[in-house]
Design a protein around this motif. Structure first.
Motif, PDB file in Angstrom:
ATOM      1  N   PHE A 190      -3.024   7.769   2.049  1.00 54.17           N
ATOM      2  CA  PHE A 190      -2.152   6.635   2.548  1.00 54.17           C
ATOM      3  C   PHE A 190      -1.607   5.425   1.200  1.00 54.17           C
ATOM      4  CE2 PHE A 190      -1.126   2.349   5.060  1.00 54.17           C
ATOM      5  CZ  PHE A 190       0.025   3.060   6.188  1.00 54.17           C
ATOM      6  N   LEU A 191      -3.148   5.313   0.300  1.00 58.62           N
ATOM      7  CA  LEU A 191      -2.648   4.667  -0.410  1.00 58.62           C
ATOM      8  C   LEU A 191      -1.742   4.986  -1.802  1.00 58.62           C
ATOM      9  CD1 LEU A 191      -5.898   2.271  -0.756  1.00 58.62           C
ATOM     10  CD2 LEU A 191      -4.125   1.407   0.358  1.00 58.62           C
ATOM     11  N   SER A 192      -1.934   6.193  -1.531  1.00 58.11           N
ATOM     12  CA  SER A 192      -1.695   7.407  -2.823  1.00 58.11           C
ATOM     13  C   SER A 192       0.082   7.462  -2.648  1.00 58.11           C
ATOM     14  CB  SER A 192      -2.485   8.736  -2.812  1.00 58.11           C
ATOM     15  OG  SER A 192      -1.141   9.285  -3.937  1.00 58.11           O
ATOM     16  N   MET A 193      -0.031   7.550  -1.807  1.00 55.25           N
ATOM     17  CA  MET A 193       1.744   8.643  -1.584  1.00 55.25           C
ATOM     18  C   MET A 193       2.632   6.660  -1.247  1.00 55.25           C
ATOM     19  SD  MET A 193       1.098  10.457   2.449  1.00 55.25           S
ATOM     20  CE  MET A 193       2.697  10.781   3.098  1.00 55.25           C
ATOM     21  N   LEU A 194       2.063   5.599  -0.564  1.00 59.72           N
ATOM     22  CA  LEU A 194       2.475   4.515  -1.062  1.00 59.72           C
ATOM     23  C   LEU A 194       2.885   3.876  -2.470  1.00 59.72           C
ATOM     24  CD1 LEU A 194       0.727   2.069   1.683  1.00 59.72           C
ATOM     25  CD2 LEU A 194       3.256   3.001   1.885  1.00 59.72           C
ATOM     26  N   GLY A 195       1.764   4.358  -3.715  1.00 59.95           N
ATOM     27  CA  GLY A 195       1.785   3.774  -4.556  1.00 59.95           C
ATOM     28  C   GLY A 195       3.112   4.594  -5.342  1.00 59.95           C
ATOM     29  N   ALA A 196       3.179   5.715  -4.843  1.00 59.10           N
ATOM     30  CA  ALA A 196       4.096   6.899  -5.511  1.00 59.10           C
ATOM     31  C   ALA A 196       5.183   6.538  -5.635  1.00 59.10           C
ATOM     32  CB  ALA A 196       3.595   8.319  -5.681  1.00 59.10           C
ATOM     33  N   ASN A 197       5.410   6.004  -3.799  1.00 59.04           N
ATOM     34  CA  ASN A 197       6.980   6.003  -3.631  1.00 59.04           C
ATOM     35  C   ASN A 197       7.248   3.703  -4.212  1.00 59.04           C
ATOM     36  OD1 ASN A 197       8.460   7.315  -2.066  1.00 59.04           O
ATOM     37  ND2 ASN A 197       5.805   7.623  -1.715  1.00 59.04           N
ATOM     38  N   ASN A 198       6.310   3.035  -5.008  1.00 60.10           N
ATOM     39  CA  ASN A 198       6.470   1.636  -5.697  1.00 60.10           C
ATOM     40  C   ASN A 198       6.653   0.750  -4.396  1.00 60.10           C
ATOM     41  OD1 ASN A 198       7.327   3.365  -8.334  1.00 60.10           O
ATOM     42  ND2 ASN A 198       9.772   3.728  -7.684  1.00 60.10           N
ATOM     43  N   CYS A 199       5.627   1.136  -3.868  1.00 60.31           N
ATOM     44  CA  CYS A 199       4.671  -0.136  -2.668  1.00 60.31           C
ATOM     45  C   CYS A 199       3.994  -0.090  -3.676  1.00 60.31           C
ATOM     46  CB  CYS A 199       4.908   0.687  -1.608  1.00 60.31           C
ATOM     47  SG  CYS A 199       4.084  -0.147  -0.424  1.00 60.31           S
ATOM     48  N   ASN A 200       3.565  -1.125  -4.446  1.00 59.79           N
ATOM     49  CA  ASN A 200       2.667  -1.171  -4.712  1.00 59.79           C
ATOM     50  C   ASN A 200       1.531  -1.886  -4.374  1.00 59.79           C
ATOM     51  OD1 ASN A 200       3.018   0.517  -7.471  1.00 59.79           O
ATOM     52  ND2 ASN A 200       4.241  -0.627  -8.008  1.00 59.79           N
ATOM     53  N   ARG A 201       1.737  -3.647  -3.245  1.00 57.53           N
ATOM     54  CA  ARG A 201       0.726  -4.618  -3.211  1.00 57.53           C
ATOM     55  C   ARG A 201       0.372  -3.965  -1.455  1.00 57.53           C
ATOM     56  NH1 ARG A 201       1.902  -9.655  -2.414  1.00 57.53           N
ATOM     57  NH2 ARG A 201       3.922  -9.977  -2.691  1.00 57.53           N
ATOM     58  N   ILE A 202      -0.560  -3.244  -1.214  1.00 59.34           N
ATOM     59  CA  ILE A 202      -1.020  -3.306  -0.220  1.00 59.34           C
ATOM     60  C   ILE A 202      -2.727  -4.416   0.409  1.00 59.34           C
ATOM     61  CG2 ILE A 202      -2.195  -1.287   1.341  1.00 59.34           C
ATOM     62  CD1 ILE A 202      -0.975  -0.286  -1.554  1.00 59.34           C
ATOM     63  N   GLN A 203      -2.254  -5.011   1.950  1.00 59.40           N
ATOM     64  CA  GLN A 203      -3.441  -6.110   2.371  1.00 59.40           C
ATOM     65  C   GLN A 203      -4.367  -4.096   3.266  1.00 59.40           C
ATOM     66  OE1 GLN A 203       0.233  -6.877   2.780  1.00 59.40           O
ATOM     67  NE2 GLN A 203       0.202  -8.055   1.218  1.00 59.40           N
ATOM     68  N   ILE A 204      -5.143  -4.489   2.726  1.00 61.42           N
ATOM     69  CA  ILE A 204      -6.065  -3.615   3.894  1.00 61.42           C
ATOM     70  C   ILE A 204      -7.188  -4.931   4.850  1.00 61.42           C
ATOM     71  CG2 ILE A 204      -8.017  -1.197   3.758  1.00 61.42           C
ATOM     72  CD1 ILE A 204      -7.262  -1.306   0.480  1.00 61.42           C
ATOM     73  N   HIS A 205      -6.923  -4.485   5.969  1.00 58.07           N
ATOM     74  CA  HIS A 205      -7.662  -4.945   6.777  1.00 58.07           C
ATOM     75  C   HIS A 205      -9.007  -3.837   6.813  1.00 58.07           C
ATOM     76  CE1 HIS A 205      -9.717  -6.450  10.844  1.00 58.07           C
ATOM     77  NE2 HIS A 205     -10.241  -6.811  10.119  1.00 58.07           N
ATOM     78  N   ALA A 206     -10.222  -4.175   6.571  1.00 61.88           N
ATOM     79  CA  ALA A 206     -11.495  -3.586   6.396  1.00 61.88           C
ATOM     80  C   ALA A 206     -12.619  -2.946   7.616  1.00 61.88           C
ATOM     81  CB  ALA A 206     -12.727  -3.632   5.240  1.00 61.88           C
ATOM     82  N   ARG A 207     -11.595  -2.380   8.256  1.00 61.42           N
ATOM     83  CA  ARG A 207     -12.158  -1.768  10.039  1.00 61.42           C
ATOM     84  C   ARG A 207     -11.177  -0.836  10.375  1.00 61.42           C
ATOM     85  NH1 ARG A 207     -13.520  -7.595  11.152  1.00 61.42           N
ATOM     86  NH2 ARG A 207     -16.022  -7.904  11.527  1.00 61.42           N
ATOM     87  N   LYS A 208     -11.642   0.164  11.283  1.00 64.05           N
ATOM     88  CA  LYS A 208     -11.123   0.830  11.346  1.00 64.05           C
ATOM     89  C   LYS A 208     -10.084   0.145  12.359  1.00 64.05           C
ATOM     90  CE  LYS A 208     -12.642   6.115  11.672  1.00 64.05           C
ATOM     91  NZ  LYS A 208     -13.303   6.953  12.668  1.00 64.05           N
ATOM     92  N   ALA A 209      -9.163   0.636  12.988  1.00 63.79           N
ATOM     93  CA  ALA A 209      -9.052  -0.006  14.667  1.00 63.79           C
ATOM     94  C   ALA A 209      -8.882   1.274  15.426  1.00 63.79           C
ATOM     95  CB  ALA A 209      -7.225  -0.040  14.750  1.00 63.79           C
ATOM     96  N   TRP A 210      -9.267   1.102  16.698  1.00 64.19           N
ATOM     97  CA  TRP A 210      -9.660   1.985  17.738  1.00 64.19           C
ATOM     98  C   TRP A 210      -8.417   1.887  18.993  1.00 64.19           C
ATOM     99  CZ3 TRP A 210     -12.462   6.368  18.022  1.00 64.19           C
ATOM    100  CH2 TRP A 210     -13.796   6.505  16.586  1.00 64.19           C
ATOM    101  N   LEU A 211      -7.561   2.737  18.994  1.00 63.04           N
ATOM    102  CA  LEU A 211      -5.970   3.145  19.812  1.00 63.04           C
ATOM    103  C   LEU A 211      -7.001   2.888  21.308  1.00 63.04           C
ATOM    104  CD1 LEU A 211      -3.881   4.050  17.375  1.00 63.04           C
ATOM    105  CD2 LEU A 211      -4.668   1.697  17.710  1.00 63.04           C
ATOM    106  N   GLN A 212      -7.888   3.776  21.935  1.00 65.15           N
ATOM    107  CA  GLN A 212      -7.941   4.173  22.888  1.00 65.15           C
ATOM    108  C   GLN A 212      -9.614   3.301  23.388  1.00 65.15           C
ATOM    109  OE1 GLN A 212      -5.939   4.774  24.705  1.00 65.15           O
ATOM    110  NE2 GLN A 212      -4.756   5.388  23.055  1.00 65.15           N
TER     111      GLN A 212
END
Length: 338
Positions: A160-182
């Motif tokens: 995910f981060l690699s794809m964003l960085g390759a497209n000049n999206c260089n600032r990402i905030q990461i919530h250090a937990r998974k999300a369980w959608l169900q």
């Protein structure tokens, strides 16, 4: 509409410490209050959905106080064209940054195919980011989780981060937990999935050219400073900053941004809010719309319980005005003298 803000300097510096976007909490009154405590922390709006702006014409959701800068707009959506139009509106309003929500786990967000569910569609996220970048010179950033449901964060997050960085999206905030959608409610998703801080630290080493901010479970300014000392570019704090704003933000400018002490106190900030409250009431607003964000100002101090009681019980009464804040301050004074 305000002119588009093309300067990235203030937001980039402010990125070291930010207050997380929180639905029903980080509205314009909350942000004005927080800005009085810290001049430099980056503030975020509640999530505003692109459909509400583009299809619903709800541009009033973009209103903010000029004093809030540096301030970022968080958008929710999954249609690149719609997000591009929403980003353009946000840029025209003068926001310092526009952030795409890829982390919210609520059922309502999932039904709109955006929020944390976008972690399952990284190419769609890239398409959305590209469309937003093409629409404005304002920096586009992403807030995400480490993964969702049965995804393996050790595999999903780097990709995910690699794809964003390759497209000049260089600032990402990461919530250090998974999300369980169900199976988990949004509230449970903030507490039950374990925090995987080691993974965030590894991402810092793996992607040295990205500006990464850690979010989730950070409750004190000491913890925030420790993360910065360990090499993270930024720290985003949510509920801790909301419930104990003075504890988090009162010394943030000095400790995080290296400025001279402001000389402010929690009491002086409460008094600084009085003209703002007066203006809000003059425009037809209600006292509790502002004071509900101030309840934690004196958290942990003598008199804090009575401060909260006076504001909570009185702010919704007909005719309640700034004098109620002054009355609540007397409880702090008495608590200090006891």
């Amino acid at each position: 509409m305000k002119a588009e803000n093309t300067s990235k300097t203030s937001a980039s510096r402010a990125y070291r410490l930010s207050i997380a976007p929180m639905m029903d909490w980080t509205d314009r009154h909350c942000r004005f209050f927080h800005r009085l405590i810290s001049q430099h922390a980056l503030l975020y709006t509640e999530m505003v959905t692109a459909p509400a702006l583009v299809r619903g014409g709800a541009v009033h959701l973009l209103d903010y106080n000029p004093e809030e800068h540096p301030v970022a707009l968080q958008l929710g959506g999954s249609d690149p064209g719609e997000l591009a139009k929403a980003a353009r509106l946000g840029a025209q309003a003068g926001y310092d940054e526009i952030n795409l929500n890829c982390g919210c786990p609520s059922d309502r967000v999932q039904s709109g195919t955006f929020g944390a569910v976008l972690m399952k569609s990284p190419q769609l996220v890239v398409d959305c980011v590209r469309a937003m970048q093409d629409a404005t010179q304002t920096e586009i950033t992403v807030k995400c989780r480490i993964g969702v449901d049965d995804q393996n964060p050790d595999e999903v997050l780097p990709e995910f981060l690699s794809m964003l960085g390759a497209n000049n999206c260089n600032r990402i905030q990461i919530h250090a937990r998974k999300a369980w959608l169900q199976g988990l409610s949004p509230k449970e998703n903030r507490d039950i999935p374990p925090l995987e801080y080691d993974l965030i630290q590894r991402m810092r080493g793996l992607f040295p050219n990205l500006h990464l901010s850690v979010n989730g479970g950070i409750e004190t300014l000491d913890q925030a400073c420790d993360w910065l000392d360990r090499g993270l570019d930024g720290v985003m704090i949510g509920r801790g900053a909301y419930h104990r704003p003075w504890d988090i933000l009162g010394a943030a400018d000095e400790r995080v941004f290296g400025t001279a002490p402001s000389g402010k106190t929690a009491e002086s900030v409460a008094l600084e809010m009085l003209p703002y409250i007066e203006r809000h009431l003059t425009l037809g607003g209600k006292l509790h719309q502002v004071t509900r964000h101030m309840l934690g100002l004196f958290a942990g101090r003598p008199g804090a319980r009575n401060w909260r009681r006076v504001l909570s019980e009185g702010a919704s009464r007909a005719g309640a005005g700034p004098e109620l804040v002054e009355e609540a301050l007397l409880e702090i004074e008495q608590g200090r003298a006891a």
